[in-house]
Design a protein around this motif. Structure first.
Motif, PDB file in Angstrom:
ATOM      1  N   PHE A   1       0.832  -1.205   0.000  1.00 55.17           N
ATOM      2  CA  PHE A   1       0.000   0.000   0.000  1.00 55.17           C
ATOM      3  C   PHE A   1       0.867   1.257   0.000  1.00 55.17           C
ATOM      4  CE2 PHE A   1      -2.734   3.115   2.279  1.00 55.17           C
ATOM      5  CZ  PHE A   1      -3.740   3.195   1.337  1.00 55.17           C
ATOM      6  N   VAL A   2       1.930   1.260   0.818  1.00 53.16           N
ATOM      7  CA  VAL A   2       2.831   2.411   0.869  1.00 53.16           C
ATOM      8  C   VAL A   2       3.535   2.596  -0.474  1.00 53.16           C
ATOM      9  CG1 VAL A   2       4.936   3.321   1.913  1.00 53.16           C
ATOM     10  CG2 VAL A   2       3.159   2.332   3.364  1.00 53.16           C
ATOM     11  N   LEU A   3       3.981   1.498  -1.068  1.00 54.39           N
ATOM     12  CA  LEU A   3       4.639   1.587  -2.373  1.00 54.39           C
ATOM     13  C   LEU A   3       3.698   2.147  -3.436  1.00 54.39           C
ATOM     14  CD1 LEU A   3       6.670  -1.764  -2.449  1.00 54.39           C
ATOM     15  CD2 LEU A   3       7.548   0.556  -2.078  1.00 54.39           C
ATOM     16  N   LEU A   4       2.444   1.729  -3.389  1.00 54.86           N
ATOM     17  CA  LEU A   4       1.463   2.252  -4.341  1.00 54.86           C
ATOM     18  C   LEU A   4       1.227   3.743  -4.135  1.00 54.86           C
ATOM     19  CD1 LEU A   4      -1.171  -0.645  -4.436  1.00 54.86           C
ATOM     20  CD2 LEU A   4       0.459  -0.004  -6.221  1.00 54.86           C
ATOM     21  N   LEU A   5       1.204   4.193  -2.868  1.00 51.88           N
ATOM     22  CA  LEU A   5       1.055   5.621  -2.591  1.00 51.88           C
ATOM     23  C   LEU A   5       2.220   6.417  -3.185  1.00 51.88           C
ATOM     24  CD1 LEU A   5      -0.221   5.667   1.116  1.00 51.88           C
ATOM     25  CD2 LEU A   5      -1.499   6.289  -0.944  1.00 51.88           C
ATOM     26  N   TRP A   6       3.439   5.898  -3.009  1.00 52.62           N
ATOM     27  CA  TRP A   6       4.611   6.585  -3.572  1.00 52.62           C
ATOM     28  C   TRP A   6       4.568   6.591  -5.090  1.00 52.62           C
ATOM     29  CZ3 TRP A   6       9.157   8.942  -1.639  1.00 52.62           C
ATOM     30  CH2 TRP A   6       9.158   9.109  -0.251  1.00 52.62           C
ATOM     31  N   LEU A   7       4.167   5.474  -5.682  1.00 53.24           N
ATOM     32  CA  LEU A   7       4.060   5.417  -7.139  1.00 53.24           C
ATOM     33  C   LEU A   7       3.016   6.404  -7.639  1.00 53.24           C
ATOM     34  CD1 LEU A   7       4.794   4.106  -9.850  1.00 53.24           C
ATOM     35  CD2 LEU A   7       3.069   2.355  -9.381  1.00 53.24           C
ATOM     36  N   PHE A   8       1.894   6.485  -6.938  1.00 55.27           N
ATOM     37  CA  PHE A   8       0.836   7.426  -7.312  1.00 55.27           C
ATOM     38  C   PHE A   8       1.350   8.862  -7.241  1.00 55.27           C
ATOM     39  CE2 PHE A   8      -2.745  10.153  -5.961  1.00 55.27           C
ATOM     40  CZ  PHE A   8      -3.557  10.025  -7.079  1.00 55.27           C
ATOM     41  N   ALA A   9       2.100   9.179  -6.171  1.00 56.32           N
ATOM     42  CA  ALA A   9       2.589  10.543  -5.992  1.00 56.32           C
ATOM     43  C   ALA A   9       3.657  10.904  -7.022  1.00 56.32           C
ATOM     44  CB  ALA A   9       3.139  10.719  -4.579  1.00 56.32           C
ATOM     45  N   LEU A  10       4.511   9.947  -7.382  1.00 61.60           N
ATOM     46  CA  LEU A  10       5.658  10.244  -8.243  1.00 61.60           C
ATOM     47  C   LEU A  10       5.384  10.073  -9.731  1.00 61.60           C
ATOM     48  CD1 LEU A  10       8.538   8.623  -6.154  1.00 61.60           C
ATOM     49  CD2 LEU A  10       7.895  11.038  -6.293  1.00 61.60           C
TER      50      LEU A  10
END
Length: 246
Positions: free
Chosen positions: A24-33
């Motif tokens: 979930f955290v990795l997906l949040l970072w991918l979404f932001a970047l």
């Protein structure tokens, strides 16, 4: 009606799984970047490319700060929903500025690159719509309020904070604070001053003698509740992220 919604069960399964939390955290970072990475592939000039990249990086950093609790905003859900639109607008402005400087983008490989970036941004927008829709399905779950949600009058300071260690009960997640009153003011006077200050900030009477205030803005209908009582030497405060399902 609330009890029939599947969101809370899904949310608890995700949170209780360490692997799920990492994903979930990795997906949040991918979404932001994603917008930053898209612009890195699209930029053609140093000045406009760098300026646009800085703006996009700032938007991404603000979003990640919201996700990791470094910033608090009542419009956090709306910020996630509007992020792809804001990022696409910045990228479009950067691309138009570069077009004025260097003319139309050449065809063939650069053209395919621009088409790929456009497809990535469209997928980014779709992911935001799906994510926000899924998020609103379990917004009734209890949560730990941040200290930023409790505005303190001048002079009052937090002497102790239980943090998130007590755990969540059926009615919500509670954190207990002890507030030290300024010199010359009794805990009872400080407690009354705190109540008056919260009322001025828009807090309204809630169940059980608490004061409550919206946690979110438009899409997030959760509320934060506070119980205030004077002790012998400090003001006792219980800050609760209420469970809307009960």
């Amino acid at each position: 009606m609330w009890a029939d919604r599947p969101g809370p069960k899904v949310a608890r399964l995700i949170v209780n799984s360490a692997g799920g939390a990492v994903v979930f955290v990795l997906l949040l970072w991918l979404f932001a970047l994603t917008p930053v990475l898209c612009w890195a592939r699209l930029a053609r000039t140093r000045l406009v490319g760098a300026a646009t990249g800085v703006v996009l990086a700032g938007l991404a950093a603000a979003l990640l700060a919201l996700d990791h609790g470094l910033l608090f905003s009542r419009a956090a859900v709306e910020a996630h929903a509007g992020y792809p639109v804001a990022a696409a607008a910045v990228i479009t402005a950067g691309a138009l500025a570069e077009r004025r400087l260097r003319g139309p983008r050449p065809g063939s490989a650069p053209g395919r690159r621009a088409a790929a970036v456009a497809a990535a941004l469209a997928a980014h927008t779709l992911a935001a719509a799906v994510g926000v829709t899924a998020w609103t399905m379990f917004l009734g779950d209890p949560y730990y309020p941040g200290l930023a949600e409790l505005p303190l009058p001048p002079g009052l300071r937090i002497a102790s904070d239980s943090g998130t260690s007590p755990g969540c009960a059926l009615g919500g997640c509670s954190r207990t604070l002890a507030l030290a009153a300024p010199a010359g003011q009794s805990p009872a006077e400080a407690a009354e001053r705190l109540r008056a200050g919260l009322a001025d900030e828009g807090w309204t009477p809630g169940p059980g003698g608490c004061l409550q205030h919206p946690h979110g803005w438009l899409l997030d209908d959760r509320r934060v509740q506070v119980w205030i009582s004077p002790g012998e030497t400090v003001v006792q405060v219980e800050l609760v992220g209420a469970d809307l399902y009960h």
